[in-house]
Design a protein around this motif. Structure first.
Motif, PDB file in Angstrom:
ATOM      1  N   GLU A 196       9.686   9.874  -6.394  1.00 57.52           N
ATOM      2  CA  GLU A 196      10.287   9.106  -5.307  1.00 57.52           C
ATOM      3  C   GLU A 196       9.557   9.283  -3.974  1.00 57.52           C
ATOM      4  O   GLU A 196       9.577   8.404  -3.135  1.00 57.52           O
ATOM      5  N   THR A 197       8.945  10.450  -3.779  1.00 59.52           N
ATOM      6  CA  THR A 197       8.256  10.694  -2.509  1.00 59.52           C
ATOM      7  C   THR A 197       6.754  10.509  -2.667  1.00 59.52           C
ATOM      8  O   THR A 197       5.987  10.808  -1.759  1.00 59.52           O
ATOM      9  N   GLY A 198       6.348  10.037  -3.840  1.00 60.64           N
ATOM     10  CA  GLY A 198       4.920   9.814  -4.084  1.00 60.64           C
ATOM     11  C   GLY A 198       4.119  11.078  -3.911  1.00 60.64           C
ATOM     12  O   GLY A 198       2.982  11.062  -3.469  1.00 60.64           O
ATOM     13  N   THR A 238       0.815  -1.209   0.000  1.00 67.66           N
ATOM     14  CA  THR A 238       0.000   0.000   0.000  1.00 67.66           C
ATOM     15  C   THR A 238       0.848   1.259   0.000  1.00 67.66           C
ATOM     16  O   THR A 238       0.579   2.185  -0.742  1.00 67.66           O
ATOM     17  N   THR A 239       1.879   1.304   0.840  1.00 66.33           N
ATOM     18  CA  THR A 239       2.734   2.484   0.851  1.00 66.33           C
ATOM     19  C   THR A 239       4.182   2.088   0.619  1.00 66.33           C
ATOM     20  O   THR A 239       4.848   1.625   1.536  1.00 66.33           O
ATOM     21  N   PRO A 240       4.640   2.254  -0.616  1.00 69.87           N
ATOM     22  CA  PRO A 240       6.040   1.956  -0.893  1.00 69.87           C
ATOM     23  C   PRO A 240       6.932   2.808  -0.001  1.00 69.87           C
ATOM     24  O   PRO A 240       6.640   3.983   0.212  1.00 69.87           O
ATOM     25  N   ILE A 241       7.969   2.207   0.503  1.00 69.39           N
ATOM     26  CA  ILE A 241       8.882   2.923   1.388  1.00 69.39           C
ATOM     27  C   ILE A 241       9.726   3.878   0.555  1.00 69.39           C
ATOM     28  O   ILE A 241      10.208   3.516  -0.518  1.00 69.39           O
ATOM     29  N   ILE A 242       9.881   5.074   1.057  1.00 71.62           N
ATOM     30  CA  ILE A 242      10.736   6.043   0.370  1.00 71.62           C
ATOM     31  C   ILE A 242      12.188   5.601   0.524  1.00 71.62           C
ATOM     32  O   ILE A 242      12.613   5.237   1.608  1.00 71.62           O
ATOM     33  N   ALA A 292       5.196  23.707  -4.810  1.00 67.80           N
ATOM     34  CA  ALA A 292       4.132  22.750  -4.515  1.00 67.80           C
ATOM     35  C   ALA A 292       4.672  21.577  -3.709  1.00 67.80           C
ATOM     36  O   ALA A 292       4.022  21.102  -2.765  1.00 67.80           O
ATOM     37  N   LEU A 293       5.866  21.125  -4.066  1.00 71.55           N
ATOM     38  CA  LEU A 293       6.510  20.017  -3.377  1.00 71.55           C
ATOM     39  C   LEU A 293       6.707  20.366  -1.904  1.00 71.55           C
ATOM     40  O   LEU A 293       6.314  19.613  -1.006  1.00 71.55           O
ATOM     41  N   LEU A 294       7.285  21.537  -1.675  1.00 69.65           N
ATOM     42  CA  LEU A 294       7.564  21.961  -0.305  1.00 69.65           C
ATOM     43  C   LEU A 294       6.299  22.118   0.520  1.00 69.65           C
ATOM     44  O   LEU A 294       6.232  21.672   1.658  1.00 69.65           O
ATOM     45  N   SER A 295       5.272  22.747  -0.065  1.00 68.59           N
ATOM     46  CA  SER A 295       4.065  22.972   0.732  1.00 68.59           C
ATOM     47  C   SER A 295       3.328  21.657   0.992  1.00 68.59           C
ATOM     48  O   SER A 295       2.759  21.469   2.061  1.00 68.59           O
ATOM     49  N   THR A 296       3.388  20.731   0.031  1.00 71.82           N
ATOM     50  CA  THR A 296       2.760  19.429   0.235  1.00 71.82           C
ATOM     51  C   THR A 296       3.467  18.665   1.350  1.00 71.82           C
ATOM     52  O   THR A 296       2.836  18.078   2.224  1.00 71.82           O
ATOM     53  N   TRP A 297       4.802  18.685   1.327  1.00 71.06           N
ATOM     54  CA  TRP A 297       5.577  18.018   2.378  1.00 71.06           C
ATOM     55  C   TRP A 297       5.290  18.649   3.725  1.00 71.06           C
ATOM     56  O   TRP A 297       5.077  17.961   4.719  1.00 71.06           O
ATOM     57  N   LYS A 298       5.280  19.976   3.760  1.00 75.82           N
ATOM     58  CA  LYS A 298       5.038  20.691   4.997  1.00 75.82           C
ATOM     59  C   LYS A 298       3.704  20.290   5.613  1.00 75.82           C
ATOM     60  O   LYS A 298       3.628  19.964   6.795  1.00 75.82           O
ATOM     61  N   ASN A 299       2.665  20.331   4.781  1.00 77.50           N
ATOM     62  CA  ASN A 299       1.335  19.974   5.265  1.00 77.50           C
ATOM     63  C   ASN A 299       1.263  18.529   5.749  1.00 77.50           C
ATOM     64  O   ASN A 299       0.623  18.239   6.757  1.00 77.50           O
ATOM     65  N   ALA A 300       1.939  17.638   5.042  1.00 76.00           N
ATOM     66  CA  ALA A 300       1.910  16.226   5.403  1.00 76.00           C
ATOM     67  C   ALA A 300       2.569  16.007   6.760  1.00 76.00           C
ATOM     68  O   ALA A 300       2.111  15.185   7.560  1.00 76.00           O
TER      69      ALA A 300
END
Length: 135
Positions: A47-49, A8-12, A122-130
């Motif tokens: 790579e980070t999905g 379900t969640t591939p490991i980074i 977008a990458l940074l804000s998505t990571w931040k929110n996650a």
């Protein structure tokens, strides 16, 4: 095994993220190719999905439609606090983003740099929110 959640969640791959971050810093250190930077950012997305929320990418078309576009695809990522901290990738992308903006000012490749900058943002804000909101 039952506990194998990798389907379900591939490991980074931490090492992959680390080397992409290093590639990025190397690339922006002198006369970077916007296409190469875009490749690295795209690789980081894969790579980070990470899929940035669709509303950011289609802001121009969304404004033509009535109502809020916030119902669009939610952002998703497999990025975790642990990976962010162990790879410093957030810091690398943030540093690179500053360079991207600097290079864009003097580059004939405005469009490519805009894409690189938009994706990095977008990458940074998505990571931040996650990382901020509890999973």
């Amino acid at each position: 095994t039952m506990s194998d959640s990798s389907s379900t969640t591939p490991i980074i791959q931490e090492s992959v993220i680390k080397s992409l971050g290093e590639d990025l810093l190397k690339e922006v250190s002198e006369d970077p190719s916007p296409e190469r930077c875009l490749d690295i950012i795209r690789s980081l997305e894969v790579e980070t999905g990470t899929i940035a929320s669709a509303s950011t990418a289609t802001a121009s078309t969304a404004s033509k439609k009535k109502g809020k576009s916030s119902t669009s695809t939610p952002a998703q990522t497999k990025m975790t606090r642990v990976i962010l901290e162990s790879t410093s990738i957030g810091i690398h992308v943030t540093k690179s983003l500053r360079s991207f903006k600097r290079y864009r000012r003097i580059s004939p490749d405005q469009a490519v740099w805009n894409d690189v900058i938009q994706r990095s943002d977008a990458l940074l804000s998505t990571w931040k929110n996650a990382v901020i909101k509890p999973a």
